[in-house]
Design a protein around this motif. Structure first.
Motif: not given
Length: 191
Positions: A131-132, A134, A137
């Motif tokens: 879902n993430y 970066s 995150a």
């Protein structure tokens, strides 16, 4: 990301009895809360470090093998179901042996504790990476998971100091509730 499943997995995996939690309980009960807190601080730092190592390893793997996330979800779900079975069958009537309760022993325990190692290797690729992407995150996720782990350890310090007899009396009920919650979290990964 299904936050509910993520939080349930983190809470169940960190709050349920395991080698670290049982040692914390025993240390608090036998040597006092202050000694158990030293052990807890070491455990928390070791736990956070394992999460960082896991994030780095999983990021490298994802860069080279993008489809590995499906495999990690399967492994993570199977591991969660296995943990729920172990929790259901667990007998806490035999507490851990006496430990010294030092920061270093708490820190090193995390690297020898299969429950913690497998948790740190599965939580990030199962819940965060799909879902993430970066680094911000990832960092926030590691901090959140580490704080949940610290709160779990702190709870066991309090349990050891206050509620040990009560928990042993209702051990089977607690184990069944924890096992069912963890199985729910494992199933929700695929929903």
């Amino acid at each position: 990301m299904d936050i509910t499943s993520f939080l349930i997995y983190c809470m169940i995996a960190t709050f349920t009895p395991g080698p670290t939690n049982i040692v914390i309980l025993s240390t608090a009960h036998n040597l006092g809360a202050e000694k158990a807190m030293k052990y807890t601080y070491g455990s928390t730092i070791g736990f956070g470090l394992l999460l960082i190592i896991s994030a780095m390893l999983n990021t490298i793997l994802m860069a080279f093998i993008p489809k590995i996330i499906i495999v990690m979800q399967i492994i993570g779900s199977c591991y969660m179901l296995y943990l729920s079975y172990l929790i259901y069958k667990m007998d806490a009537s035999n507490p851990a042996v006496n430990q010294t309760g030092t920061f270093l022993s708490g820190f090193l325990m995390q690297f020898l504790n299969p429950k913690v190692v497998l948790f740190t290797l599965t939580v990030i690729p199962t819940f965060i990476m799909p879902n993430y992407s970066s680094s911000t995150a990832m960092t926030i996720s590691i901090i959140v998971i580490t704080v949940i782990g610290f709160l779990a350890f702190l709870t066991w310090v309090l349990f050891g100091a206050i509620f040990k007899t009560f928990i042993q009396k209702h051990n089977k009920t607690v184990n069944v509730l924890m096992a069912l919650s963890l199985a729910y979290a494992a199933i929700m990964i695929w929903m």
